[in-house]
Each structure stands twice: as C-alpha cells, then as structure tokens.
Motif scaffolding. Sequence first.
Motif, PDB file in Angstrom:
ATOM      1  N   PRO A 282       0.872  -1.332   0.029  1.00  0.00           N
ATOM      2  CA  PRO A 282       0.010  -0.006   0.066  1.00  0.00           C
ATOM      3  C   PRO A 282       0.826   1.497  -0.021  1.00  0.00           C
ATOM      4  N   GLU A 283       0.273   2.386  -0.507  1.00  0.00           N
ATOM      5  CA  GLU A 283       0.984   3.711  -0.598  1.00  0.00           C
ATOM      6  C   GLU A 283       2.295   3.481  -1.235  1.00  0.00           C
ATOM      7  N   ARG A 284       2.390   2.670  -2.231  1.00  0.00           N
ATOM      8  CA  ARG A 284       3.693   2.749  -3.344  1.00  0.00           C
ATOM      9  C   ARG A 284       3.310   2.857  -4.619  1.00  0.00           C
ATOM     10  N   PRO A 285       3.110   4.214  -5.087  1.00  0.00           N
ATOM     11  CA  PRO A 285       2.634   4.490  -6.371  1.00  0.00           C
ATOM     12  C   PRO A 285       3.413   3.796  -7.468  1.00  0.00           C
ATOM     13  N   GLY A 286       4.681   3.678  -7.416  1.00  0.00           N
ATOM     14  CA  GLY A 286       5.613   2.957  -8.545  1.00  0.00           C
ATOM     15  C   GLY A 286       5.362   1.554  -8.344  1.00  0.00           C
ATOM     16  N   ALA A 287       5.252   0.939  -7.372  1.00  0.00           N
ATOM     17  CA  ALA A 287       4.641  -0.409  -7.435  1.00  0.00           C
ATOM     18  C   ALA A 287       3.399  -0.796  -8.054  1.00  0.00           C
ATOM     19  N   LEU A 288       2.395   0.064  -7.734  1.00  0.00           N
ATOM     20  CA  LEU A 288       1.225  -0.020  -8.338  1.00  0.00           C
ATOM     21  C   LEU A 288       1.126   0.251  -9.894  1.00  0.00           C
ATOM     22  N   ALA A 289       1.964   1.245 -10.106  1.00  0.00           N
ATOM     23  CA  ALA A 289       2.053   1.619 -11.652  1.00  0.00           C
ATOM     24  C   ALA A 289       2.747   0.337 -12.494  1.00  0.00           C
ATOM     25  N   ALA A 290       3.793  -0.407 -11.867  1.00  0.00           N
ATOM     26  CA  ALA A 290       4.270  -1.238 -12.526  1.00  0.00           C
ATOM     27  C   ALA A 290       3.447  -2.567 -12.630  1.00  0.00           C
ATOM     28  N   ALA A 291       2.513  -2.838 -11.587  1.00  0.00           N
ATOM     29  CA  ALA A 291       1.631  -3.786 -11.536  1.00  0.00           C
ATOM     30  C   ALA A 291       0.556  -3.709 -12.376  1.00  0.00           C
ATOM     31  N   LEU A 292       0.052  -2.677 -12.818  1.00  0.00           N
ATOM     32  CA  LEU A 292      -0.773  -2.411 -13.689  1.00  0.00           C
ATOM     33  C   LEU A 292      -0.616  -2.319 -15.031  1.00  0.00           C
ATOM     34  N   ILE A 293       0.990  -1.762 -15.250  1.00  0.00           N
ATOM     35  CA  ILE A 293       1.458  -1.981 -16.575  1.00  0.00           C
ATOM     36  C   ILE A 293       1.346  -3.341 -16.889  1.00  0.00           C
ATOM     37  N   ASP A 294       2.061  -4.149 -16.051  1.00  0.00           N
ATOM     38  CA  ASP A 294       2.144  -5.865 -16.203  1.00  0.00           C
ATOM     39  C   ASP A 294       0.967  -6.453 -16.435  1.00  0.00           C
ATOM     40  N   THR A 295      -0.126  -5.860 -15.847  1.00  0.00           N
ATOM     41  CA  THR A 295      -1.322  -6.678 -16.229  1.00  0.00           C
ATOM     42  C   THR A 295      -1.939  -6.293 -17.591  1.00  0.00           C
ATOM     43  N   LEU A 296      -1.885  -5.005 -17.987  1.00  0.00           N
ATOM     44  CA  LEU A 296      -2.228  -4.502 -19.179  1.00  0.00           C
ATOM     45  C   LEU A 296      -1.578  -5.296 -20.400  1.00  0.00           C
ATOM     46  N   ASP A 297      -0.102  -5.417 -20.123  1.00  0.00           N
ATOM     47  CA  ASP A 297       0.782  -5.970 -21.180  1.00  0.00           C
ATOM     48  C   ASP A 297       0.729  -7.495 -21.345  1.00  0.00           C
ATOM     49  N   ASP A 298       0.562  -8.179 -19.991  1.00  0.00           N
ATOM     50  CA  ASP A 298       0.501  -9.657 -20.102  1.00  0.00           C
ATOM     51  C   ASP A 298      -0.798 -10.263 -19.888  1.00  0.00           C
ATOM     52  N   ALA A 299      -1.553 -10.182 -21.017  1.00  0.00           N
ATOM     53  CA  ALA A 299      -2.975 -10.578 -20.647  1.00  0.00           C
ATOM     54  C   ALA A 299      -3.096 -12.014 -20.530  1.00  0.00           C
ATOM     55  N   ALA A 300      -2.057 -12.695 -21.091  1.00  0.00           N
ATOM     56  CA  ALA A 300      -2.390 -14.117 -20.757  1.00  0.00           C
ATOM     57  C   ALA A 300      -1.874 -14.643 -19.364  1.00  0.00           C
ATOM     58  N   SER A 301      -1.192 -14.003 -18.607  1.00  0.00           N
ATOM     59  CA  SER A 301      -1.162 -14.306 -17.387  1.00  0.00           C
ATOM     60  C   SER A 301      -2.163 -13.611 -16.339  1.00  0.00           C
ATOM     61  N   ALA A 302      -2.682 -12.600 -16.840  1.00  0.00           N
ATOM     62  CA  ALA A 302      -3.901 -11.984 -16.298  1.00  0.00           C
ATOM     63  C   ALA A 302      -5.221 -12.769 -16.316  1.00  0.00           C
ATOM     64  N   ALA A 303      -5.057 -13.235 -17.545  1.00  0.00           N
ATOM     65  CA  ALA A 303      -6.354 -14.310 -17.637  1.00  0.00           C
ATOM     66  C   ALA A 303      -6.309 -15.443 -16.694  1.00  0.00           C
ATOM     67  N   VAL A 304      -5.053 -16.072 -16.688  1.00  0.00           N
ATOM     68  CA  VAL A 304      -4.918 -17.214 -15.619  1.00  0.00           C
ATOM     69  C   VAL A 304      -5.392 -16.838 -14.175  1.00  0.00           C
ATOM     70  N   ARG A 305      -5.065 -15.659 -13.791  1.00  0.00           N
ATOM     71  CA  ARG A 305      -5.390 -15.176 -12.338  1.00  0.00           C
ATOM     72  C   ARG A 305      -6.940 -14.952 -12.514  1.00  0.00           C
ATOM     73  N   VAL A 306      -7.361 -14.415 -13.590  1.00  0.00           N
ATOM     74  CA  VAL A 306      -8.926 -14.292 -13.533  1.00  0.00           C
ATOM     75  C   VAL A 306      -9.747 -15.616 -13.450  1.00  0.00           C
ATOM     76  N   LYS A 307      -9.296 -16.595 -14.085  1.00  0.00           N
ATOM     77  CA  LYS A 307     -10.012 -17.853 -13.917  1.00  0.00           C
ATOM     78  C   LYS A 307      -9.926 -18.445 -12.606  1.00  0.00           C
ATOM     79  N   ALA A 308      -8.584 -18.261 -11.893  1.00  0.00           N
ATOM     80  CA  ALA A 308      -8.607 -18.838 -10.522  1.00  0.00           C
ATOM     81  C   ALA A 308      -9.310 -17.832  -9.770  1.00  0.00           C
TER      82      ALA A 308
END
Length: 383
Positions: free
Chosen positions: A326-352
């Motif tokens: 929490p309260e880490r804008p840089g880490a939050l930005a990195a996680a959002l970028i990774d989620t937008l970039d890596d749709a395949a990994s995000a889809a695996v998390r969504v299914k679970a």
Amino acid sequence: MHVLYVIDSVSRVGGAEQGLVAMAPQLVRAGVRLDVAYLKESPGGFQPELTAAGATVFGVHRPSRAGRMAGLRALVRERRPELVHTTLYESDVLGRAAALSAGTPVVSSLVNSSYGPEHLHARGLNPWKVRAAQAVDAVTAQGTRRFHALTEHVAEAMAGRLRVSRDRIDVVPRGRDPELLGSVTAERRAAVRAALELPDDVPVVLAAARQQYQKGLDVLLEAWPAVRRHTPEAVLLLAGSEGSETPRLRRLAEAAGAGQVRFLGARGDVFDLMAAADAFAVPSRWEGLGSAAMEAMGVGVPLVCSDVAALRETVGSEDYAALVPPERPGALAAALIDTLDDAASAAVRVKAARARFLTCFTLHHVSGRMVEFYERSLHRRTL
C-alpha cells in the motif's frame, strides 16, 4: 426467527448497505422475519428493494442521538424481535443500548478493522476523537451476545480493540449473486464502452470506491503518470461518490493529464463497468473485506490490489490478483502495466479468482452461514 437489523442508512453508496440489500431476500427465504431500521434519512436509497425482498423498513430519524436512541428503544419494544443485529458505528452504539434496555439479545457486525494506527494518522481524522469513539464502542460491546466479522483479520484486530473474547466472534464474509454480477462477454464489453464513448482497443483501468482517504485513490492517481508514459492511450475511470478526498483527487487528475482520467460519479452499473475494463484497481490503505475486489473476482476482471491484510484474505494470494504494497505508487504502476501488457497471465489469475469467488462468496453460501450465526446467537446451535 425475528431479527431487527439496525443500520446507519440505506443509501446506495456504502458496502454495508449493499451487503444488507443483497442478503435480505435470502434471509427472508430462509425463514427470517426481517425488520430493518435506519437512522439517517436516505432519499433514493434501498427502501424499495428491501420492501420487495419481504423486509419491513423503519426510518428512525431524530435530530439528536438521544432521540434516535429513544426511537430505537420504542421500536424494539413494539416489534419485539428475538434478536437485534447492528451494523456501523452509530447503529452499534445506539442499537446495542436500545436492545439491552428492552431486554433483547443483540449482535453486531464488525465490518472494518477500526481504531488502528492507520486511523490515528489518517488525513482528516482527529486522534482524540478516534480514541473516544473506541471507548464508547468498547463499553457498549460488553453487553453484545456475539459478533460477526467479515474477515479473520477484522476479528483478530477488533477482539483486542473492543476488549472482547475472540471466541465470541464468527467470521462470515459478504456475498454476491453470480447471476447479478454477470461475466465478461464481447457484447457486454462493447455495449458499455460504446456508452462511454471508448474504443474497444483502448486500455481501461477502473477503480470503484468512495473518494475517502481509506480507499487510496490518491495513490492510484500518483501512479497514473507512469502508466500513461508506458501506455499513452490508457484511460482511468473512477466510479464512486464524492468525499473528503475529492478536491485532492481532482488536482492529481489534472496533473496526470486531461482526458486520461474520467470521474464517473456514483454509478449503479459498476458490474458492467468491470466487464468493460482491462484491469480493476483496489489501492486501499485498509479494508474490512474489500467488497469491490470480491465483486471483480466474480465478474472476471484482472485485479490489482493493495497487499493489506483483509484484501489478501479476500483475494487469496498472488495466484488470484496482483498484490502490491500500500501507498507505493511506483509498485502500483508497475503492476498495472504488467497486467495490461501480459493478458495471458492476467487471464490465468482471472480464472482462478472466479473459481475462488464461486467457492467462497456466493450469496446463497454466505446467507446460509449468516442464518447459522443467528441460530448460534440464540443458542439454537451448539456454540
């Protein structure tokens, strides 16, 4: 079984109110005779839905706490419920006192991990007032028969802060109807985006929360310029009612770039918005459960959440959502970028995550556990 449920309001904004209106039909179908008393005037609130569910609704509106207390006491004596159930601070304090004065057993929901260090240092909160509220809460808690907490984290924290035994607290999360949430489909996504005038290929991040310090929307807005530098076409949608943080959030949004951040206000179609988003952000500083995250799990949208105790308990682990400090804008930005970039990994998390939702958070499952909680509180089941 006759239960009088006392809550601060029946407005359409808060998680406690939404949880009550979602569960009311299930409770009535399970044989609970449900009365609902609310203390604050709530024009345009959930009164029609509660009445349609089979609950009897009472507005206990008085200009003073003493008046509201007297009104609740009179209502308890008139309706003669077997059990009074209180939720949220004002209702807890007044509802407990009214029930006990009428000789009626009372239970309370613990919906947040209140009175901790994060509250003492929160913007806009007076530490002395926080401690005074805690003292009143703790005193009235002593006569409460049992407690219902949304998570183990809340149960553990509040047992100490209210000075009650942990074995008097049962943990039952909130639930949602999977059919009401719906799921992500191409047609649903396209319809929502068309209504928002958003092209189908524009990356969209959504957050849905009241504009209060707890929800950490300022952290998300501080993270947004980094997301925008990586993905210039990305759009951030903020759904939720205005609050104490609104002026600050609008300043941060302006600094992030006009047109890149859209304030949608309070919405009744949040589940549709989720289905049209590429990522759902929950940057909270603390939570009692994280209802929005739970709902996003049910809809099937990739989640990026603060790694705070209650949210981790709700979403499970990094297998189900991207978790950041929490309260880490840089880490939050990195996680959002990774989620937008890596749709395949995000889809695996969504299914679970959706499988976890269907196992733990369906309305039918949760409502059954709440009826069991009422029965234990009335000694109809073994404690």
